[in-house]
Enzyme design. Structure first.
Site, PDB file in Angstrom:
ATOM      1  N   ASP A   1      66.301   2.250  74.704  1.00 12.29           N
ATOM      2  CA  ASP A   1      66.700   2.668  76.065  1.00 12.29           C
ATOM      3  C   ASP A   1      65.834   2.017  77.132  1.00 12.29           C
ATOM      4  O   ASP A   1      65.676   2.569  78.228  1.00 12.29           O
ATOM      5  CB  ASP A   1      66.626   4.198  76.215  1.00 12.29           C
ATOM      6  CG  ASP A   1      67.318   4.928  75.083  1.00 12.29           C
ATOM      7  OD1 ASP A   1      68.489   4.589  74.804  1.00 12.29           O
ATOM      8  OD2 ASP A   1      66.699   5.824  74.482  1.00 12.29           O
TER       9      ASP A   1
ATOM     10  N   LYS B   1      67.535  -3.110  78.104  1.00 16.11           N
ATOM     11  CA  LYS B   1      67.739  -4.464  77.575  1.00 16.11           C
ATOM     12  C   LYS B   1      69.036  -5.078  78.084  1.00 16.11           C
ATOM     13  O   LYS B   1      69.093  -6.258  78.413  1.00 16.11           O
ATOM     14  CB  LYS B   1      67.736  -4.423  76.044  1.00 16.11           C
ATOM     15  CG  LYS B   1      66.428  -3.961  75.437  1.00 16.11           C
ATOM     16  CD  LYS B   1      66.463  -3.989  73.931  1.00 16.11           C
ATOM     17  CE  LYS B   1      67.359  -2.925  73.338  1.00 16.11           C
ATOM     18  NZ  LYS B   1      66.908  -1.551  73.599  1.00 16.11           N
TER      19      LYS B   1
ATOM     20  N   ALA C   1      74.048   2.392  69.200  1.00 15.46           N
ATOM     21  CA  ALA C   1      73.215   2.168  70.383  1.00 15.46           C
ATOM     22  C   ALA C   1      74.068   1.529  71.456  1.00 15.46           C
ATOM     23  O   ALA C   1      75.054   0.851  71.157  1.00 15.46           O
ATOM     24  CB  ALA C   1      72.025   1.275  70.054  1.00 15.46           C
ATOM     25  N   GLY C   2      73.714   1.748  72.701  1.00 17.29           N
ATOM     26  CA  GLY C   2      74.505   1.180  73.781  1.00 17.29           C
ATOM     27  C   GLY C   2      73.659   0.446  74.803  1.00 17.29           C
ATOM     28  O   GLY C   2      72.575   0.896  75.162  1.00 17.29           O
ATOM     29  N   HIS C   3      74.149  -0.720  75.234  1.00 22.94           N
ATOM     30  CA  HIS C   3      73.534  -1.446  76.343  1.00 22.94           C
ATOM     31  C   HIS C   3      74.367  -1.180  77.582  1.00 22.94           C
ATOM     32  O   HIS C   3      75.552  -1.501  77.631  1.00 22.94           O
ATOM     33  CB  HIS C   3      73.497  -2.948  76.047  1.00 22.94           C
ATOM     34  CG  HIS C   3      72.464  -3.322  75.036  1.00 22.94           C
ATOM     35  ND1 HIS C   3      72.321  -4.608  74.539  1.00 22.94           N
ATOM     36  CD2 HIS C   3      71.531  -2.580  74.419  1.00 22.94           C
ATOM     37  CE1 HIS C   3      71.334  -4.619  73.664  1.00 22.94           C
ATOM     38  NE2 HIS C   3      70.852  -3.418  73.576  1.00 22.94           N
TER      39      HIS C   3
ATOM     40  N   GLN D   1      68.498  -1.162  69.576  1.00 21.59           N
ATOM     41  CA  GLN D   1      67.398  -0.226  69.364  1.00 21.59           C
ATOM     42  C   GLN D   1      66.081  -0.875  69.811  1.00 21.59           C
ATOM     43  O   GLN D   1      66.067  -1.570  70.801  1.00 21.59           O
ATOM     44  CB  GLN D   1      67.348   0.256  67.904  1.00 21.59           C
ATOM     45  CG  GLN D   1      68.473   1.194  67.537  1.00 21.59           C
ATOM     46  CD  GLN D   1      69.670   0.468  66.978  1.00 21.59           C
ATOM     47  OE1 GLN D   1      69.585  -0.618  66.447  1.00 21.59           O
ATOM     48  NE2 GLN D   1      70.833   1.090  67.077  1.00 21.59           N
TER      49      GLN D   1
ATOM     50  N   ARG E   1      72.292  12.420  74.716  1.00 22.16           N
ATOM     51  CA  ARG E   1      71.174  13.299  74.389  1.00 22.16           C
ATOM     52  C   ARG E   1      70.013  13.090  75.364  1.00 22.16           C
ATOM     53  O   ARG E   1      69.705  11.950  75.726  1.00 22.16           O
ATOM     54  CB  ARG E   1      70.673  13.031  72.968  1.00 22.16           C
ATOM     55  CG  ARG E   1      71.634  13.441  71.880  1.00 22.16           C
ATOM     56  CD  ARG E   1      71.019  13.262  70.500  1.00 22.16           C
ATOM     57  NE  ARG E   1      70.728  11.878  70.198  1.00 22.16           N
ATOM     58  CZ  ARG E   1      70.134  11.470  69.075  1.00 22.16           C
ATOM     59  NH1 ARG E   1      69.754  12.371  68.174  1.00 22.16           N
ATOM     60  NH2 ARG E   1      69.910  10.188  68.852  1.00 22.16           N
TER      61      ARG E   1
ATOM     62  N   LYS F   1      62.296   0.270  85.371  1.00 22.72           N
ATOM     63  CA  LYS F   1      62.181   1.639  85.892  1.00 22.72           C
ATOM     64  C   LYS F   1      60.860   1.932  86.600  1.00 22.72           C
ATOM     65  O   LYS F   1      60.389   3.080  86.621  1.00 22.72           O
ATOM     66  CB  LYS F   1      62.449   2.653  84.786  1.00 22.72           C
ATOM     67  CG  LYS F   1      63.894   2.571  84.274  1.00 22.72           C
ATOM     68  CD  LYS F   1      64.359   3.860  83.677  1.00 22.72           C
ATOM     69  CE  LYS F   1      65.867   3.819  83.415  1.00 22.72           C
ATOM     70  NZ  LYS F   1      66.412   5.083  82.922  1.00 22.72           N
TER      71      LYS F   1
END
Length: 431
Positions: free
Chosen positions: A16, A19, A42-44, A228, A307, A335
């Protein structure tokens, strides 16, 4: 003749890190973007044409018409998820040449529809260790791959494929039903799967190793995209609370079939603080109400599962370990804007484990005993919407970056300062 290079991009924490956004920033300079590990677990997340898009299986170069996108041998492919992802993206813009520019390895393994239910059963059963899996069947696919009981994408052209897969699905379905696992109707499951297999046959299924090496020999540039992150690596992460594949830079060579001699830069992405999802030791975790404040401000919820992520300060021993494992040449910090308007910012600079001070994470049983040694830096306040270059960044943030450059001995080259697609500042070499 000068051959091309394969650059690699990896996450350096527990995932997270952002990427997808950075890949979107740099991938226009590449000819090929190749996904090398994981599956639809996993998600980009990328903001594209005012849409928030989460890519789970598709490589992040799909938004550029000149880029060829490769799903490599080390990936496990859920045909239903892949079709849904292509359909959803095509609905946003019919002009994207997704299927024309998509190439899938014959040797990538398939995720069967019973695998997700096996995941769910094991997570809920007292007979197995609960690790917080996404219940997408990814671990089951890799387990069957290692047991030599899996099915590969190229197998779909075999005359006996349907018979063999149906036998495997029925066998596992009946085993799970005997254990009282709730599932959809068996015939519906089989129908959906084989309908999506027929869709898969319409795509480019090739020897991606040959394709990538031929491209590199011709001077083309390849970007290998990891899913990941380092601390979730099956071998080098916080086992057993890890993913099912190898996530570090060297895995790109193995999974894509490209020699290490062809590797160029290794980009490492990390947040200005630390997050992780699921169980497991987390030395720099923030336990008070500040964690919820940062979670909401940073929208720290899984892009795939929703989540809530656990929140911690930046963990230098873990980050230095990740930089070392991956051979990172350029760092990307994301961030920094989430920590804006804080008076002070803490960093875990060392661990104390059994009265011994350590500068690097050691991810065996002792990691659970690690006590953080803290360094406190001044925070920063600034209007990040007005930042156009590093000259516009707050002094406190610049001091934070210089501190990290010294500690990590690798420069932070890019800084993400907001969720927008173009909210990235490139930093000078002598910062």
């Amino acid at each position: 003749m000068k051959t091309g290079k394969m650059d690699i991009l990896v996450g350096l924490q527990w995932g997270d890190e952002g990427k997808g956004k950075f890949i979107d920033r740099i991938c226009s300079a590449y000819d090929i973007v190749a996904r090398f590990n994981g599956g639809a677990n996993a998600g980009h997340t990328i903001f594209w044409q005012s849409h928030k898009v989460t890519l789970k299986l598709l490589p992040s170069g799909v938004f550029y018409p000149h880029i060829k996108n490769v799903i490599g041998t080390g990936v496990v492919v859920n045909p239903t998820q892949l079709r849904r992802e292509i359909d959803d993206l095509s609905a946003i813009s019919a002009g994207l040449s997704i299927t024309n520019n998509l190439f899938i390895s014959k040797k990538a393994h398939l995720v069967l529809p019973t695998y997700a239910y096996r995941d769910a059963y094991m997570e809920a059963s007292a007979d197995f260790q609960t690790i917080g899996t996404t219940k997408n069947g990814i671990g089951q696919a890799y387990a069957n791959k290692m047991l030599r009981q899996g099915f590969r994408v190229g197998d779909i052209y075999m005359d006996t494929f349907e018979e063999k897969v149906k036998t495997a699905i029925v066998r596992e379905y009946e085993e799970l039903r005997a254990k009282e696992q709730e599932m959809i109707d068996l015939q519906e499951m089989i129908h959906v799967f084989f309908t999506d297999i027929e869709y898969l046959k319409k795509l480019h299924i090739i020897d991606t190793e040959l394709y990538l090496n031929t491209a590199l020999y011709s001077g083309e540039r390849v970007l290998a995209e990891g899913a990941q992150a380092t601390m979730l690596d099956i071998d080098h992460g916080t086992y057993p609370y890890v993913t099912s594949s190898s996530t570090i830079a060297s895995a790109a060579c193995v999974s894509l079939g490209v020699s290490p001699t062809k590797v160029g830069d290794v980009y490492g992405v990390f947040k200005a603080y630390t997050t992780r999802v699921g169980d497991g030791a987390f030395p720099s975790e923030i336990a008070d109400e500040l964690s919820e404040k940062l979670r909401q401000k940073g929208n720290e919820f899984g892009s795939n599962t929703g989540r809530p992520r656990r929140i911690g300060w930046l963990d230098l021993p873990a980050l230095k370990y990740a930089v070392m494992l991956n051979g990172v040449t350029q760092l990307i910090m994301t961030k920094a804007d989430v920590l804006n308007e804080m008076e002070t910012v803490d960093i875990c600079t060392q661990y104390i484990v059994n009265d011994v001070i350590s500068d690097y994470a050691s991810l065996d049983y002792s990691f659970q005993l690690a006590k953080p040694v803290w360094t406190r830096l001044m925070g920063w306040t600034g209007d990040f919407t007005q930042v156009e270059s590093e000259m516009d960044l707050p002094d406190g943030l610049m001091a934070y970056i210089r501190f990290l450059n010294t500690a990590l001995e690798v420069p932070v080259r890019y800084l993400s300062i907001g969720p927008q697609r173009d909210a990235i500042v490139e930093l000078t070499e002598d910062l």
